[in-house]
Scaffold this active site. Sequence first.
Site, PDB file in Angstrom:
ATOM      1  N   GLU A 146       0.648  -1.259   0.231  1.00 43.12           N
ATOM      2  CA  GLU A 146      -0.446   0.358  -0.212  1.00 43.12           C
ATOM      3  C   GLU A 146       1.012   1.297  -0.038  1.00 43.12           C
ATOM      4  O   GLU A 146       1.707   1.294   0.717  1.00 43.12           O
ATOM      5  CB  GLU A 146      -0.657  -0.189   1.019  1.00 43.12           C
ATOM      6  CG  GLU A 146      -1.590   1.360   1.126  1.00 43.12           C
ATOM      7  CD  GLU A 146      -2.659   0.670   2.220  1.00 43.12           C
ATOM      8  OE1 GLU A 146      -3.680   2.299   2.444  1.00 43.12           O
ATOM      9  OE2 GLU A 146      -2.506   0.108   2.999  1.00 43.12           O
TER      10      GLU A 146
ATOM     11  N   GLY B 116       2.824   2.518  10.323  1.00 44.91           N
ATOM     12  CA  GLY B 116       2.550   1.871  11.837  1.00 44.91           C
ATOM     13  C   GLY B 116       1.931   0.667  12.003  1.00 44.91           C
ATOM     14  O   GLY B 116       3.092  -0.333  12.247  1.00 44.91           O
TER      15      GLY B 116
ATOM     16  N   MET C  15       0.195  -2.463   8.569  1.00 47.10           N
ATOM     17  CA  MET C  15      -0.512  -2.480   7.051  1.00 47.10           C
ATOM     18  C   MET C  15      -1.869  -3.828   7.538  1.00 47.10           C
ATOM     19  O   MET C  15      -0.687  -5.137   7.845  1.00 47.10           O
ATOM     20  CB  MET C  15       0.640  -3.155   6.677  1.00 47.10           C
ATOM     21  CG  MET C  15      -0.133  -3.545   5.302  1.00 47.10           C
ATOM     22  SD  MET C  15      -0.755  -1.738   4.835  1.00 47.10           S
ATOM     23  CE  MET C  15      -1.921  -2.773   3.788  1.00 47.10           C
TER      24      MET C  15
ATOM     25  N   ASN D 260      -2.942  -5.660   5.721  1.00 44.67           N
ATOM     26  CA  ASN D 260      -2.664  -7.153   4.691  1.00 44.67           C
ATOM     27  C   ASN D 260      -3.372  -8.410   5.331  1.00 44.67           C
ATOM     28  O   ASN D 260      -3.685  -8.966   6.099  1.00 44.67           O
ATOM     29  CB  ASN D 260      -1.528  -7.666   4.321  1.00 44.67           C
ATOM     30  CG  ASN D 260      -0.288  -6.621   3.954  1.00 44.67           C
ATOM     31  OD1 ASN D 260       0.217  -5.950   3.343  1.00 44.67           O
ATOM     32  ND2 ASN D 260       0.709  -6.831   4.952  1.00 44.67           N
TER      33      ASN D 260
ATOM     34  N   GLU E 118      -5.785  -2.913  12.831  1.00 44.98           N
ATOM     35  CA  GLU E 118      -5.474  -3.575  11.990  1.00 44.98           C
ATOM     36  C   GLU E 118      -6.458  -4.745  11.960  1.00 44.98           C
ATOM     37  O   GLU E 118      -6.146  -5.164  10.866  1.00 44.98           O
ATOM     38  CB  GLU E 118      -3.971  -3.917  11.676  1.00 44.98           C
ATOM     39  CG  GLU E 118      -3.250  -2.820  11.861  1.00 44.98           C
ATOM     40  CD  GLU E 118      -3.105  -1.656  10.833  1.00 44.98           C
ATOM     41  OE1 GLU E 118      -3.181  -1.475   9.548  1.00 44.98           O
ATOM     42  OE2 GLU E 118      -3.028  -0.583  10.883  1.00 44.98           O
TER      43      GLU E 118
ATOM     44  N   HIS F 237      -9.288  -3.868  10.064  1.00 42.48           N
ATOM     45  CA  HIS F 237      -9.680  -3.572   8.688  1.00 42.48           C
ATOM     46  C   HIS F 237      -9.565  -4.796   7.829  1.00 42.48           C
ATOM     47  O   HIS F 237     -10.315  -4.936   6.939  1.00 42.48           O
ATOM     48  CB  HIS F 237      -8.017  -3.061   8.520  1.00 42.48           C
ATOM     49  CG  HIS F 237      -7.655  -2.054   8.303  1.00 42.48           C
ATOM     50  ND1 HIS F 237      -8.995  -0.119   7.812  1.00 42.48           N
ATOM     51  CD2 HIS F 237      -6.685  -0.576   8.520  1.00 42.48           C
ATOM     52  CE1 HIS F 237      -8.059   0.502   7.437  1.00 42.48           C
ATOM     53  NE2 HIS F 237      -6.602   0.076   7.817  1.00 42.48           N
TER      54      HIS F 237
END
Length: 888
Positions: A122, A262, A264, A266, A299, A302
């Site tokens: 990203e 900070g 991600m 994924n 995270e 997400h």
Amino acid sequence: MAETIFRADYRAPSHLIDTVHLEFDLDADSTSVINTMHVRPNPDAQHSSDLILNGETLTLVSVAVDGLPLDESRYTLGDDLLTIHGIDRECDVIVVNRFSPSANKALSGIYTSGQNLMSQCEAQGFRRITYFLDRPDVLSRYSVVIRASKEQYPVLLSNGNRIEEKDLDDGRHEARWEDPFPKPCYLFALVAGRLEALRDTIVLKDGRTASLEVWVEPQDIDKTQHTMDSLKKSIRWDEERWGLELDLDGFRIVATNDFNFGAMENKGLNIFNARYALANPKVATDQDYANIESVVGHEYFHNWTGDRVTLRDWFQLTLKEGLTVFRDQEFSADMLGDESARAVERIRNVKALRLAQFAEDAGPMAHPIRPDSYQEIDNFYTSTVYEKGAEVIRMLQTLLGKDTFRKGFDLYIARNDGHAVTCEAFLEAMEEASGRDLQQFRRWYSQAGTPRVAVSTQWNAEAGQLVMTVEQTTPPTPGQPAKEPMLMPFPVALLDAEGREMPVLLKGESEGSAQLTRMFELKDARQTWVFSGLREKPVPSLNRGFAAPVILDVSLDADALALLARADSDPFNRWEAMNRLMMKAILEQVRAVLANDQAPVNATLLEAFGAIIDDVNLSPAFRAVAMELPSERAVADAMPIIDPAAIHRAREIVREALGIRWHSKLVSVIDGCRLEGEYSPDSTSAGIRALKNTCYYYGVAAGNKTMVLRVRDQFNTANNLTDRLAALNMIAGSSTPTKNDTIVSALKEWYSEPLLVNKWLTIQATAPCFAGEAPVVTRVSELANSPFFSMANPNNVYALLVAFFMNNPAEFHRLDGEGYKFWVECVLKLDALNPQVASRVARSLENWRRYTPQLSNLMFQALKHLERQEKLSVSVREIVEKALNNPA
């Protein structure tokens, strides 16, 4: 000249890629990728037989379609594009390419981190791995095969579920992964290296058992338990609060010291910056523990708000980030439990919002939470998109009510699962669930700037009525000279002289309609309310809980603020009143310093401060946050013309006066803040430590030698980093003759631990300069050339350089301009390595116009020097040009 990309120009992708099969032969110097894509023309797009794929820093080996190699006449290779001609039917496109992870210093794509390989895709890093339609609206199912030396890379990880692992005959091994859910390429992840895992399991709400793993370098395995605990809390909370379950067989977190962000999100394999994943009492403070829990939650959340429902294009970034910041803030508050701790968390969130986002809204980079254009998307991972975006979501929940908001959220997820959508999808779900027209509310997505809400009152003692007029305006911002009124919640309470809440009754209403807090909605440029049935002139408590992210202009004298600080039942407004009193006192001292005058510190503030110290009915955490002075940056934001040296001196005068006036009470509170037993980062214990160290902060400022000795003793004997770091910070900020010895001994003790070295660097960067000492810029410059600092490591850059440029204004903004010369040098060095980090550093001067003429001229010259550089990256050039050309 960099290309400007406009949201209005969005076009659907020419082709869709249903499945992607990647085969990696990993090597740090040269990695090969076989990329097999099942491609078909997009029926919803304008027809094109050219498949145009993005690719950067790649070496193309071959191209084939349905197994047949293509000669060079069938494709065109440019600097960053591969165009394959004649793709007008469903087929398999196979691209083979190579790249060098060790040569990748931008930390985007696949790169080396120590002896390991890490990925970051990203926003547009996947194009540095293989040729692809690198955009978020192309969703594909991925299968991945990774081959590498088993000795060098014993651990091979990717997204989704692990299907198979086996040894090969040549000393290598192979791992196969499949992700059953379609995802955009920015969510792809790969990790390989010598890592160890903390493993656990969790039984999900539907009865399935999921495996959980936290992967770190072997020396850090003792720092992973808090991350695992935070992950389990996040999974459970998302089930209970939102009805969202983990959808894979397992979930994995990997920590690295080399990371631009900070963390991600994924899909199923989150990669974390080590500072948000590693914790024990020796390397992490109370705030670090809280940050880790928050970021792990963010995270993980997400997984649904970003992964399962993703973005049509990068302009919609706040759709996933604003919503998920809101969710992680709610999670953090719920984990704290009691209302006082929740209130302190809310106050800290708002303080951060005001410090970063309000300043951004008032500067040349001002943009709506959904921007209309950009040159480099990495520059729009901003506080506006994230934190202001979260406030917009919070307002929706306030306006609609929690139950209705949840219905809208559920509808949004159900309707858009597996799709790439726009912000309209979220708002439409909320409209359908609530039956409300949110057309005016959409302005929060399209208008930049922080609204100002001005409140004036007229008191009619004979009628027992208060007339309140509220006017909202949003100042012009670059590209948006005129603004329309916003829709926002605006809760109001009225307090009597004793601080008791009076019934809020509008003229003409029956007494049965009275409420202690009245939730109004602001929607017009000017609104007036007449409150009746009042026995005395009230003190208004406005925008309670910071319901709307606005600047409130209301004329309250020191006595009214002191009343609110002492008695308001709304914790946020109680803190706000104390903060306003402090700000008033500091600004009075700034005026005195600029006039070479002396003025007594506001007596009302002194007494209100003493009342906060005394009030044992308040939690220690709340007393600590209420006693914190506004930062120098916050004071600067309140001034039309910024003089950093005057602000620093004025703030120190107020701090010293408070320390001298309440010395005995401060000592008494410190003595009462004793914690027995082993360290715990729980909110109660953390609050006690915060109160104690805040009291020390004022005591040291008062010049009491005993206080300094006690602080030094705390550094030497404390059983936790919170107390040790607070003590070292105060010692570094004093003129005690043993200061340098203590600072050096700390470095000797911490030298082998990167997390601690970075904290030490920040203390060095943010300490003041006393008579006889070298300027801080000299110290920071020397540290930037030391063996424990690397320009290639973002954490080092943030810890030393960003800390100095952003959080030591009196030393950075020196009249001799040495700070700006050093800034130019750093931006240019960083830009050659990592433009994304360089652009963040470049933003340190974006508000140059607001400073004194002498400083403004020096900053202007520094920016012009950068502008003249021919090889400046798009990321940095966009920042510099906007700073120079967009008057704020």
